[in-house]
Design a protein around this motif. Sequence first.
Motif, PDB file in Angstrom:
ATOM      1  N   LEU A 107       0.845  -1.192   0.000  1.00  0.00           N
ATOM      2  CA  LEU A 107       0.000   0.000   0.000  1.00  0.00           C
ATOM      3  C   LEU A 107       0.884   1.247   0.000  1.00  0.00           C
ATOM      4  O   LEU A 107       1.826   1.346   0.786  1.00  0.00           O
ATOM      5  CB  LEU A 107      -0.886   0.000   1.241  1.00  0.00           C
ATOM      6  N   PRO A 108       0.616   2.217  -0.893  1.00  0.00           N
ATOM      7  CA  PRO A 108       1.438   3.429  -0.929  1.00  0.00           C
ATOM      8  C   PRO A 108       1.503   4.125   0.432  1.00  0.00           C
ATOM      9  O   PRO A 108       0.484   4.323   1.088  1.00  0.00           O
ATOM     10  CB  PRO A 108       0.726   4.306  -1.961  1.00  0.00           C
ATOM     11  N   SER A 109       2.722   4.492   0.819  1.00  0.00           N
ATOM     12  CA  SER A 109       2.926   5.159   2.107  1.00  0.00           C
ATOM     13  C   SER A 109       4.288   5.867   2.088  1.00  0.00           C
ATOM     14  O   SER A 109       5.263   5.308   1.577  1.00  0.00           O
ATOM     15  CB  SER A 109       2.907   4.132   3.237  1.00  0.00           C
ATOM     16  N   PRO A 110       4.323   7.118   2.602  1.00  0.00           N
ATOM     17  CA  PRO A 110       3.231   7.902   3.182  1.00  0.00           C
ATOM     18  C   PRO A 110       2.364   8.521   2.094  1.00  0.00           C
ATOM     19  O   PRO A 110       2.854   8.925   1.038  1.00  0.00           O
ATOM     20  CB  PRO A 110       3.967   8.973   3.990  1.00  0.00           C
ATOM     21  N   ALA A 111       1.063   8.597   2.379  1.00  0.00           N
ATOM     22  CA  ALA A 111       0.108   9.134   1.412  1.00  0.00           C
ATOM     23  C   ALA A 111      -1.152   9.557   2.149  1.00  0.00           C
ATOM     24  O   ALA A 111      -1.406   9.119   3.275  1.00  0.00           O
ATOM     25  CB  ALA A 111      -0.227   8.096   0.349  1.00  0.00           C
ATOM     26  N   VAL A 112      -1.938  10.396   1.514  1.00  0.00           N
ATOM     27  CA  VAL A 112      -3.233  10.838   2.028  1.00  0.00           C
ATOM     28  C   VAL A 112      -4.300  10.333   1.072  1.00  0.00           C
ATOM     29  O   VAL A 112      -4.400  10.805  -0.058  1.00  0.00           O
ATOM     30  CB  VAL A 112      -3.301  12.377   2.149  1.00  0.00           C
ATOM     31  N   MET A 113      -5.057   9.335   1.477  1.00  0.00           N
ATOM     32  CA  MET A 113      -6.066   8.693   0.627  1.00  0.00           C
ATOM     33  C   MET A 113      -5.481   8.325  -0.733  1.00  0.00           C
ATOM     34  O   MET A 113      -6.081   8.522  -1.779  1.00  0.00           O
ATOM     35  CB  MET A 113      -7.289   9.590   0.457  1.00  0.00           C
ATOM     36  N   GLY A 114      -4.257   7.768  -0.693  1.00  0.00           N
ATOM     37  CA  GLY A 114      -3.597   7.330  -1.912  1.00  0.00           C
ATOM     38  C   GLY A 114      -2.826   8.412  -2.644  1.00  0.00           C
ATOM     39  O   GLY A 114      -2.138   8.119  -3.617  1.00  0.00           O
ATOM     40  N   ILE A 115      -2.921   9.653  -2.193  1.00  0.00           N
ATOM     41  CA  ILE A 115      -2.198  10.755  -2.831  1.00  0.00           C
ATOM     42  C   ILE A 115      -0.840  10.845  -2.150  1.00  0.00           C
ATOM     43  O   ILE A 115      -0.755  11.156  -0.962  1.00  0.00           O
ATOM     44  CB  ILE A 115      -2.967  12.077  -2.702  1.00  0.00           C
ATOM     45  N   PRO A 116       0.259  10.589  -2.872  1.00  0.00           N
ATOM     46  CA  PRO A 116       1.559  10.423  -2.222  1.00  0.00           C
ATOM     47  C   PRO A 116       2.264  11.739  -1.942  1.00  0.00           C
ATOM     48  O   PRO A 116       1.994  12.761  -2.562  1.00  0.00           O
ATOM     49  CB  PRO A 116       2.342   9.616  -3.261  1.00  0.00           C
ATOM     50  N   VAL A 152     -11.189  15.104  -7.169  1.00  0.00           N
ATOM     51  CA  VAL A 152      -9.904  14.557  -6.737  1.00  0.00           C
ATOM     52  C   VAL A 152      -9.108  14.092  -7.951  1.00  0.00           C
ATOM     53  O   VAL A 152      -7.912  14.367  -8.077  1.00  0.00           O
ATOM     54  CB  VAL A 152     -10.117  13.375  -5.764  1.00  0.00           C
ATOM     55  N   GLY A 153      -9.792  13.383  -8.853  1.00  0.00           N
ATOM     56  CA  GLY A 153      -9.106  12.834 -10.009  1.00  0.00           C
ATOM     57  C   GLY A 153      -8.497  13.899 -10.892  1.00  0.00           C
ATOM     58  O   GLY A 153      -7.369  13.761 -11.375  1.00  0.00           O
ATOM     59  N   ARG A 154      -9.234  14.969 -11.117  1.00  0.00           N
ATOM     60  CA  ARG A 154      -8.712  16.029 -11.982  1.00  0.00           C
ATOM     61  C   ARG A 154      -7.456  16.648 -11.390  1.00  0.00           C
ATOM     62  O   ARG A 154      -6.455  16.850 -12.087  1.00  0.00           O
ATOM     63  CB  ARG A 154      -9.774  17.101 -12.207  1.00  0.00           C
ATOM     64  N   LEU A 155      -7.492  16.973 -10.101  1.00  0.00           N
ATOM     65  CA  LEU A 155      -6.341  17.597  -9.468  1.00  0.00           C
ATOM     66  C   LEU A 155      -5.125  16.670  -9.494  1.00  0.00           C
ATOM     67  O   LEU A 155      -4.024  17.069  -9.909  1.00  0.00           O
ATOM     68  CB  LEU A 155      -6.671  17.958  -8.018  1.00  0.00           C
ATOM     69  N   MET A 172      -8.146   3.472  -3.194  1.00  0.00           N
ATOM     70  CA  MET A 172      -8.440   3.926  -1.841  1.00  0.00           C
ATOM     71  C   MET A 172      -9.851   4.498  -1.733  1.00  0.00           C
ATOM     72  O   MET A 172     -10.607   4.169  -0.815  1.00  0.00           O
ATOM     73  CB  MET A 172      -7.425   4.987  -1.417  1.00  0.00           C
ATOM     74  N   LEU A 173     -10.219   5.367  -2.671  1.00  0.00           N
ATOM     75  CA  LEU A 173     -11.520   6.035  -2.586  1.00  0.00           C
ATOM     76  C   LEU A 173     -12.668   5.142  -3.042  1.00  0.00           C
ATOM     77  O   LEU A 173     -13.797   5.290  -2.576  1.00  0.00           O
ATOM     78  CB  LEU A 173     -11.504   7.314  -3.426  1.00  0.00           C
ATOM     79  N   GLY A 185     -15.617  14.863  -5.377  1.00  0.00           N
ATOM     80  CA  GLY A 185     -15.139  16.193  -5.050  1.00  0.00           C
ATOM     81  C   GLY A 185     -14.009  16.157  -4.037  1.00  0.00           C
ATOM     82  O   GLY A 185     -14.054  15.390  -3.074  1.00  0.00           O
ATOM     83  N   LEU A 186     -13.001  17.001  -4.233  1.00  0.00           N
ATOM     84  CA  LEU A 186     -11.883  17.052  -3.297  1.00  0.00           C
ATOM     85  C   LEU A 186     -12.343  17.529  -1.920  1.00  0.00           C
ATOM     86  O   LEU A 186     -12.031  16.913  -0.901  1.00  0.00           O
ATOM     87  CB  LEU A 186     -10.795  17.983  -3.835  1.00  0.00           C
ATOM     88  N   ALA A 187     -13.091  18.621  -1.874  1.00  0.00           N
ATOM     89  CA  ALA A 187     -13.557  19.150  -0.590  1.00  0.00           C
ATOM     90  C   ALA A 187     -14.520  18.184   0.088  1.00  0.00           C
ATOM     91  O   ALA A 187     -14.648  18.180   1.316  1.00  0.00           O
ATOM     92  CB  ALA A 187     -14.234  20.505  -0.792  1.00  0.00           C
ATOM     93  N   GLU A 188     -15.206  17.355  -0.704  1.00  0.00           N
ATOM     94  CA  GLU A 188     -16.173  16.411  -0.155  1.00  0.00           C
ATOM     95  C   GLU A 188     -15.507  15.182   0.446  1.00  0.00           C
ATOM     96  O   GLU A 188     -15.995  14.606   1.426  1.00  0.00           O
ATOM     97  CB  GLU A 188     -17.146  15.971  -1.245  1.00  0.00           C
ATOM     98  N   THR A 189     -14.395  14.716  -0.152  1.00  0.00           N
ATOM     99  CA  THR A 189     -13.829  13.428   0.239  1.00  0.00           C
ATOM    100  C   THR A 189     -12.451  13.517   0.894  1.00  0.00           C
ATOM    101  O   THR A 189     -12.077  12.627   1.655  1.00  0.00           O
ATOM    102  CB  THR A 189     -13.741  12.491  -0.983  1.00  0.00           C
ATOM    103  N   VAL A 190     -11.703  14.554   0.607  1.00  0.00           N
ATOM    104  CA  VAL A 190     -10.400  14.767   1.266  1.00  0.00           C
ATOM    105  C   VAL A 190     -10.372  16.221   1.738  1.00  0.00           C
ATOM    106  O   VAL A 190      -9.559  17.030   1.273  1.00  0.00           O
ATOM    107  CB  VAL A 190      -9.216  14.458   0.331  1.00  0.00           C
ATOM    108  N   PRO A 191     -11.265  16.601   2.653  1.00  0.00           N
ATOM    109  CA  PRO A 191     -11.428  18.018   2.999  1.00  0.00           C
ATOM    110  C   PRO A 191     -10.174  18.664   3.567  1.00  0.00           C
ATOM    111  O   PRO A 191      -9.923  19.847   3.340  1.00  0.00           O
ATOM    112  CB  PRO A 191     -12.573  18.006   4.007  1.00  0.00           C
ATOM    113  N   ALA A 192      -9.379  17.906   4.316  1.00  0.00           N
ATOM    114  CA  ALA A 192      -8.168  18.497   4.894  1.00  0.00           C
ATOM    115  C   ALA A 192      -7.189  18.909   3.807  1.00  0.00           C
ATOM    116  O   ALA A 192      -6.482  19.922   3.940  1.00  0.00           O
ATOM    117  CB  ALA A 192      -7.514  17.512   5.854  1.00  0.00           C
TER     118      ALA A 192
END
Length: 460
Positions: A107-116, A152-155, A172-173, A185-192
């Motif tokens: 599993l990718p690590s360190p990452a935030v919901m798969g975003i490395p 999320v995907g677009r960004l 992950m998502l 949505g990024l703000a909807e699913t990874v708000p931080a």
Amino acid sequence: MTAPAGSPPRRVAVIGGGVSGLTAAYTLRKALGDDAVIVVYEAGDRPGGLLCTRRVGDTGLDLGAEAFIVRRPEALALVRELGLADQVVSPGPLRPAIWSDDRLHPLPSPAVMGIPRDAAALGGLLDPKDRVTIDGEADRPLDWTPGRPVSVGRLVRERFGDAVVARSVDPMLGGVYSARADDLGLAETVPALAAALDAGASSLTAAVGRLLSAPAGSGPVFGALRGGYRQLVDALVAASRAVIKVDSPVRALTEIGDGFGVEAGQDGEYDALIVAVPPWQATTVLATVAPESAALLGAVRPAGSAVVGAVLAPGTAVPEHSGILVASDAGMHSKAVTLSSQKWPHLAPDGPPVLRVSFGRLGEPVDVDDQTLMRRAVDDLAAYFGAVGLAAPAVQAATVQRWPQGLPHYGPGHLPAMARALEALPPRIGLAGAAFAGVGVPACIGSARAAVARIVPGDL
């Protein structure tokens, strides 16, 4: 007769008997006392909704939600209130793997919901060109407008490339939201992460690094109940002392003086309402009494899924992971496997292995017959097991659970739209469920508490 305006409601209808509706009924009972009449209308043949513990062979297995986040307070607090604290169990030490390029990867690590944070976090999931793109991202200008709805995907695709989306973020998502990153949505699913970018992070790399450097809580992230979520459902039903009307879909609501009429198999009049059904059902129920809210709810799409729960033959060797998350470009039918008896050591400790195979994302219906779905599960398991040198597993018992309209779609702009739907409600109507503050059990519990607070004067 309805209660006079301004006084506490004495008769309350709860539309929907999932975890949100049952939590609302329980919270109402605590707030209003023994004399209040609380009636829960449930369209299905049992309360619980997506909390669904079924027998698979000799094992009780959750085939909907299976765990809750311990670091959010709502679920653990409710479990303790209900006297179930001693039933909380934690997952074992094994971690999930990613299936990509016909093999299993860490599993990718360190990452935030798969975003490395950097290319090294993704190990062998990337080719050299992808690595250059990721590690050079911090040096490229970032065009970011605070508060702008973006997926999320677009960004991630624009900043890190297609492979990161398909092989790390989608896996992950997809298991949480039954949708691809491009649809979320990024703000909807990874708000931080959205908040870090709004606060001025100069790149996606910098934003991820900022989150990863923040202090993290200690102890397990997830918890479950030893006897499955059926324990929570039964405890809520008992503690709410509500009248539970199953097989009772609500056709419509009407205004009657200062109260409301519920049109169902057995109609009733109530001082207040909690509507705790999915938004595509709530839009019909609320059409007369809250048309603006109903219109906003009607725009939410459902994301369906299906789960095959299986017990393998005794002695079957399984991969040394808690589960397998499948890359969306891997060409497999399944999106994830939970190796349940390895993830949760309390499950069948002396029995054969137990697992769940999950299918379906937004726009990808799982409307094939049960035998086809089971065959796909077996074929995919053979590939996953074979990649680590294990024999194809023999399934001893299996059960299919479908959720054709399981989760609300958390697309860009979803949460602001839901906030407007809540604001447009008339007095003495509350909305609760997975559409408003997250799809997990803790979020649903929180939304139920908020809905009750809206209709009951004073502190809860």
